[in-house]
Write an enzyme that holds these catalytic residues in place. Structure first.
Site, PDB file in Angstrom:
ATOM      1  N   GLU A   1     -32.076 -28.843 -21.835  1.00  0.00           N
ATOM      2  CA  GLU A   1     -33.000 -29.955 -21.600  1.00  0.00           C
ATOM      3  C   GLU A   1     -32.809 -31.049 -22.651  1.00  0.00           C
ATOM      4  O   GLU A   1     -32.917 -32.238 -22.348  1.00  0.00           O
ATOM      5  CB  GLU A   1     -34.433 -29.433 -21.606  1.00  0.00           C
ATOM      6  CG  GLU A   1     -34.737 -28.542 -20.405  1.00  0.00           C
ATOM      7  CD  GLU A   1     -36.009 -27.729 -20.554  1.00  0.00           C
ATOM      8  OE1 GLU A   1     -36.732 -27.564 -19.561  1.00  0.00           O
ATOM      9  OE2 GLU A   1     -36.284 -27.241 -21.674  1.00  0.00           O
TER      10      GLU A   1
ATOM     11  N   GLU B   1     -34.958 -19.151 -18.586  1.00  0.00           N
ATOM     12  CA  GLU B   1     -36.391 -18.971 -18.834  1.00  0.00           C
ATOM     13  C   GLU B   1     -37.014 -17.827 -18.039  1.00  0.00           C
ATOM     14  O   GLU B   1     -37.868 -17.090 -18.543  1.00  0.00           O
ATOM     15  CB  GLU B   1     -37.149 -20.276 -18.532  1.00  0.00           C
ATOM     16  CG  GLU B   1     -36.981 -21.356 -19.581  1.00  0.00           C
ATOM     17  CD  GLU B   1     -35.753 -22.227 -19.356  1.00  0.00           C
ATOM     18  OE1 GLU B   1     -35.630 -23.257 -20.020  1.00  0.00           O
ATOM     19  OE2 GLU B   1     -34.901 -21.851 -18.512  1.00  0.00           O
TER      20      GLU B   1
END
Length: 255
Positions: free
Chosen positions: A113, A133
């Site tokens: 990210e 994640e």
């Protein structure tokens, strides 16, 4: 010791993610440091470009420090960790200077990210990209399902986020997520930044704002910044400011 260090190589600002014990994982103190560095960089008229890289050779950044966010309550995690991180990455994405991610190693989760918040990316061939994640029971929180989705084909993004598959440097190049694959990712990024010497900084800043307006990256601020840039040099602005400071009625001419 963990940190995000700011250094300069000529007119190029270099942000280095450094947390050797944890593959450059991000802590909130590191994120706070990044926030402060971005303020300094954005206010610097001498800075022409920004390179974001990682310390060492193994990792660019392998995400957020699980030991830190794992101890938070659900409310603290959502309101603090996720929202603050999102805000800081947004600041990087919307920086007025051109930004280059030099992916010297793996970029996972929050590290991917972070890379996505840069304007372009250069990647070493040994690095891989991942969104792991779900393997620890959470979801991407720093724009991994938003900004990153504008940069990757939907099936590829789902392949990574839902099935946990890694993206190789070769494949990342083939779909345009990275601009180049080079053994020396930082050196390649530095060359790109150096080439900006032949480009107008003001034209670059305005063009970046226009592109962001088109793709929806902070569209409201982009439009208003362009409006301010157009109104700023006007005679009406100078007249309005002078009239206010001298407590008189302005005489606007439309010039």
């Amino acid at each position: 010791m963990s940190s995000i260090e700011l250094s300069y190589e000529g007119d190029v600002a270099v942000l280095t993610v450094s947390n050797a014990a944890k593959l450059n994982a991000l802590t909130m103190s590191m994120m706070d440091a990044l926030d402060g560095h971005l303020t300094q960089i954005d206010r610097s008229s001498e800075t022409r470009a920004v390179i974001v890289t990682g310390a060492g050779e193994k990792a660019f950044c392998c995400g957020a420090d699980i030991a830190e966010w794992g101890a938070l309550s659900p409310a603290e995690f959502a309101r603090g960790w996720v929202r603050d991180g999102h805000r800081i990455f947004d600041r990087l994405a919307r920086l007025s200077k051109p930004t280059i991610g030099a992916l010297n190693g793996h970029a996972f989760g929050g590290g991917l990210e972070l890379a996505a918040a840069c304007d372009i990316r250069v990647m070493t061939p040994r690095a891989t990209l991942a969104l792991p994640e779900a393997k620890v029971g959470i979801v991407p929180g720093w724009s991994g399902t938003q900004r990153l989705m504008r940069l990757l084909p939907e099936p590829v993004a789902k392949e990574m986020a839902l099935f946990g598959r890694r993206l190789s440097a070769e494949r990342a190049l083939s779909i345009g997520f990275v601009a180049d694959v080079a053994e020396d990712a930082f050196g390649a990024a530095k060359q790109i930044a150096t080439d900006l010497a032949d480009v107008s900084p003001r034209a670059n800043e305005i063009t970046k704002a226009m592109i962001h307006g088109a793709v929806g990256e902070d569209r409201g601020a982009a439009i208003e910044a362009l409006g301010a840039a157009a109104a700023g040099p006007s005679e009406d602005r100078r007249e309005g400011v002078d009239a206010f400071l001298n407590k008189r009625s302005p005489n606007f001419t439309g010039q």
